[in-house]
Scaffold this active site. Sequence first.
Site, mmCIF file in Angstrom:
data_model
loop_
_atom_site.group_PDB
_atom_site.id
_atom_site.type_symbol
_atom_site.label_atom_id
_atom_site.label_comp_id
_atom_site.label_asym_id
_atom_site.label_seq_id
_atom_site.Cartn_x
_atom_site.Cartn_y
_atom_site.Cartn_z
ATOM 1 N N PRO A 152 3.455 -0.242 -2.367
ATOM 2 C CA PRO A 152 4.961 -0.293 -2.428
ATOM 3 C C PRO A 152 5.620 0.084 -1.216
ATOM 4 C CG PRO A 152 4.221 1.639 -3.472
ATOM 5 C CD PRO A 152 2.798 1.036 -2.933
ATOM 6 N N CYS A 153 5.586 -0.682 -0.022
ATOM 7 C CA CYS A 153 6.028 -0.166 1.253
ATOM 8 C C CYS A 153 7.549 -0.015 1.059
ATOM 9 C CB CYS A 153 5.616 -1.044 2.509
ATOM 10 S SG CYS A 153 5.567 -2.626 1.712
ATOM 11 N N HIS A 154 8.388 -0.555 0.299
ATOM 12 C CA HIS A 154 9.658 -0.631 0.051
ATOM 13 C C HIS A 154 10.288 0.835 -0.419
ATOM 14 C CE1 HIS A 154 8.139 -1.817 -3.927
ATOM 15 N NE2 HIS A 154 9.193 -1.144 -4.290
#
Length: 99
Positions: free
Chosen positions: A52-54
């Site tokens: 989940p880089c966001h």
Amino acid sequence: MSFNEKCYAVLRKVPCGKVTTYGALAKAIGKPLAARAVGNAMNKNLYAPQVPCHRVIGSDGKMVGFASGISKKIKMLKKEGVEVKNGRVDLDKFLFELK
DNA sequence: ACGGTGACGCTCA
DNA sequence: TTGAGCGCCACCG
């Protein structure tokens, strides 16, 4: 286990509705000053949908970078329950404690 | 091995 | 309060 893999490993622990910062992430890995390197790892993002880089934001709660587009990132976070104001996130409430 | 690059972070003007 | 500058670390050619 290379540096970037560690980044993904830690980041993967961040639950929905919570976020973390590059600095905190770097610190959790053991390199408090490697925030930049963390961003580099995210940019490569070999583990794309898995990580989940966001949910990774700037130390000030401001979104930075993100190739897919900041707007989209904000949208996703809000969708997960994170309160985003003017591209900002309340770290005091949504910052996940990495351990 | 060396130098350039980049999704950062902090300080100073 | 915002913008510019400098220092950090890891990856790539």
